[in-house]
Design an enzyme around this catalytic site. Sequence first.
Site, PDB file in Angstrom:
ATOM      1  CB  THR A   4      -0.978   0.036   1.228  1.00 44.18           C
ATOM      2  OG1 THR A   4      -0.109   0.138   2.296  1.00 44.18           O
ATOM      3  CG2 THR A   4      -1.770  -1.130   1.281  1.00 44.18           C
ATOM      4  CG  ASP A  28      -4.754   8.976   4.211  1.00 54.68           C
ATOM      5  OD1 ASP A  28      -4.065   8.990   5.162  1.00 54.68           O
ATOM      6  OD2 ASP A  28      -5.214  10.322   3.824  1.00 54.68           O
ATOM      7  CB  SER A 106       9.366   2.174  16.991  1.00 51.83           C
ATOM      8  OG  SER A 106       9.992   3.306  17.607  1.00 51.83           O
ATOM      9  CE1 TYR A 120       9.402   9.517  12.783  1.00 52.61           C
ATOM     10  CE2 TYR A 120      11.499   9.309  14.036  1.00 52.61           C
ATOM     11  CZ  TYR A 120      10.568   8.798  13.188  1.00 52.61           C
ATOM     12  OH  TYR A 120      10.706   7.652  12.574  1.00 52.61           O
ATOM     13  CE  LYS A 124       8.053   6.146  13.849  1.00 56.08           C
ATOM     14  NZ  LYS A 124       6.934   5.290  12.860  1.00 56.08           N
TER      15      LYS A 124
END
Length: 249
Positions: A4, A28, A106, A120, A124
């Site tokens: 995808t 999405d 991660s 960010y 994660k």
Amino acid sequence: MVATARDASTLADLAAEYPDTALALSLDVTDAGHIQAAVERGTGRFGAIDVLVNNAGYGYRAAVEEGDDTDVRTLFDTHFFGTVDLIKAVLPQMRARRTGTIVNLSSIGARITPAGSGYYAAAKAAVEGLTGSLRKELEPLGITAMVVEPGGFRTDFSGRSLQQSAEPIHDYADTAGKRRKENDTSHGTQPGDPAKAAAAIITAVSSAEAPEVLVLGADATTAHVGVLQAQLASLEAWRHVSESTAVAE
């Protein structure tokens, strides 16, 4: 295999090369309708989803004070809530069959928390916390969940896909500012080979017992060990304070 991307045309070559075993779909992960449709089409084509790899994401750099609220929420919608929604979409069939593997991507950033990557790293770290609990919930059902923590790999992460705060604050020039795109020269020089990373993930998924955390790259392994050693040293240094909090008998 169901592959995808937000634009399925970018996967056309893969689907054409493996027409019997590869299905390219637009997805999405922030759109619940897209998720449901992709799971239904994948299941309809192959009968079941045996392995889910949550790899959607992009980099976002900003000092914490610089972070735009909309940008940060979109980041979490993609990395964390998109992962959650995909897990929920495939788990019913995995539970029914009492088999399956969920792989959540991660980053070593969740451990080393670099300046300029607070949001960010937080996204994660949320994925890692979720996966740890998920693994314990699923093990009795014959299903495995694992985290992959890559270091630097030669992808578009530090290039085309990297986003950052629009307005840098000068006071952070020597910390978060050093990692802004205009100051970062790491793109194209990362030590990791993405193809070898994919092979390592396949090896882990195919093993008798997949690891809870698979660290990828010598740079990530060294950094991970360094963080653990520093945390243990701090824990020991402050043990007397930590253990002084017991109720007096």
